[in-house]
Scaffold this active site. Structure first.
Site, PDB file in Angstrom:
ATOM      1  CG  HIS A 102      -3.963  -1.189  -2.199  1.00  0.00           C
ATOM      2  ND1 HIS A 102      -5.090  -1.787  -2.721  1.00  0.00           N
ATOM      3  CD2 HIS A 102      -4.389  -0.381  -1.194  1.00  0.00           C
ATOM      4  CE1 HIS A 102      -6.151  -1.368  -2.045  1.00  0.00           C
ATOM      5  NE2 HIS A 102      -5.755  -0.502  -1.132  1.00  0.00           N
ATOM      6  CG  MET A 151      -8.352   7.635   1.605  1.00  0.00           C
ATOM      7  SD  MET A 151      -7.642   7.588   3.268  1.00  0.00           S
ATOM      8  CE  MET A 151      -6.787   6.001   3.223  1.00  0.00           C
ATOM      9  CG  MET A 154     -11.407   3.812   0.673  1.00  0.00           C
ATOM     10  SD  MET A 154     -10.133   3.653   1.947  1.00  0.00           S
ATOM     11  CE  MET A 154      -8.668   3.809   0.929  1.00  0.00           C
ATOM     12  CG  ASP A 172      -5.268   2.864   0.404  1.00  0.00           C
ATOM     13  OD1 ASP A 172      -6.187   2.080   0.130  1.00  0.00           O
ATOM     14  OD2 ASP A 172      -4.258   2.534   1.052  1.00  0.00           O
ATOM     15  CG  MET A 195     -12.531  -2.203   3.714  1.00  0.00           C
ATOM     16  SD  MET A 195     -10.948  -1.765   2.955  1.00  0.00           S
ATOM     17  CE  MET A 195     -10.190  -0.761   4.249  1.00  0.00           C
ATOM     18  CG  ASP A 229      -6.778  -2.023   2.326  1.00  0.00           C
ATOM     19  OD1 ASP A 229      -5.729  -1.934   2.992  1.00  0.00           O
ATOM     20  OD2 ASP A 229      -7.252  -1.072   1.687  1.00  0.00           O
ATOM     21  CG  HIS A 237      -9.440   0.831  -1.722  1.00  0.00           C
ATOM     22  ND1 HIS A 237      -9.001   0.587  -0.432  1.00  0.00           N
ATOM     23  CD2 HIS A 237     -10.801   0.827  -1.648  1.00  0.00           C
ATOM     24  CE1 HIS A 237     -10.037   0.449   0.370  1.00  0.00           C
ATOM     25  NE2 HIS A 237     -11.137   0.594  -0.346  1.00  0.00           N
ATOM     26  CB  SER A 252      -0.912   0.006   1.223  1.00  0.00           C
ATOM     27  OG  SER A 252      -1.615   1.223   1.297  1.00  0.00           O
TER      28      SER A 252
END
Length: 221
Positions: A36, A40, A71, A38, A140, A179, A69, A11
């Protein structure tokens, strides 16, 4: 029954953002399977990270698949931008979209892998009902929003239940991604529960990264 290959996915949230190119190369040279990323927005989760611009900056520096991913709220609005930026895999949260099937089909329409993500206490039925349309399902093991959180152990039973459903219903090619809180001391238990895409941030980037990847690979053998 297909035996899915375990994949190590660092990540980048836990990497050194000031040296992101060298961090990406470090992941590639260590033999990791994908990256990966993230995403956000400070709305769906209480944190803001990066957007398509950074993904597009990373893309030329690696041949590894970019696992984005999302979010974020209203993910459909931004899917085309992440595809354009170079994402190979895109997951959206079932909690963030009103029309999950439509959102999955949107991702697939761009020729990238489509996944859904479920928060730790979101009913597993969402994953079961959507599984036939997905390339992968992310469960998650922490509440999303921050790195370095402790692993929520209820993930294990959820992963076992989902893996059994997939294997018994002709969906054994659908991958399960984990994750949150994945470290050397629990990765084998997590993999044995049915997850094969293993996202790890602080578990890999804390200490000697290359040694941590090597040790994780040995454990997963």
């Amino acid at each position: 029954m297909i035996k899915l290959r375990n994949k190590i996915a660092p990540s980048l949230l836990s990497s050194d953002f000031a040296n992101i190119e060298s961090e990406v190369k470090k992941c590639e040279n260590a033999g990791c399977d994908l990256l990966h990323i993230d995403i956000m927005d400070g709305h769906f989760v209480p944190n803001i990270t990066i957007g398509p611009l950074v993904v597009s900056a990373i893309r030329p520096h690696t041949k590894l698949q970019l696992d984005c991913h999302l979010m974020i709220s209203d993910p459909d609005k931004y899917v085309p931008e992440f595809v354009k930026a170079g994402a190979d895999m895109i997951s959206i949260h079932v909690e963030a979209t009103h029309h999950l099937h439509r959102s999955i089909q949107l991702i697939k329409s761009f020729g990238v892998k489509a996944g859904i993500a479920l928060n730790p206490i979101t009913p597993l039925e969402y994953a079961i009902n959507a599984a036939e349309y997905c390339d992968f399902i992310m469960l998650m093991a922490v509440n999303p929003g921050f790195g370095g959180q402790n692993f929520i152990t209820s993930f294990l039973n959820r992963a076992k239940t989902l893996r059994n459903y997939l294997d018994n219903n002709g969906l054994d090619n659908v991958e399960i991604e984990v994750d949150g809180g994945v470290k050397l001391d629990n990765v084998l238990e997590i993999a044995n529960a049915g997850a094969n895409i293993l996202v790890s941030g602080s578990g890999l980037f804390s200490g000697n990264f290359e040694d941590n990847v090597r040790n994780m690979k040995e454990i997963l053998k």
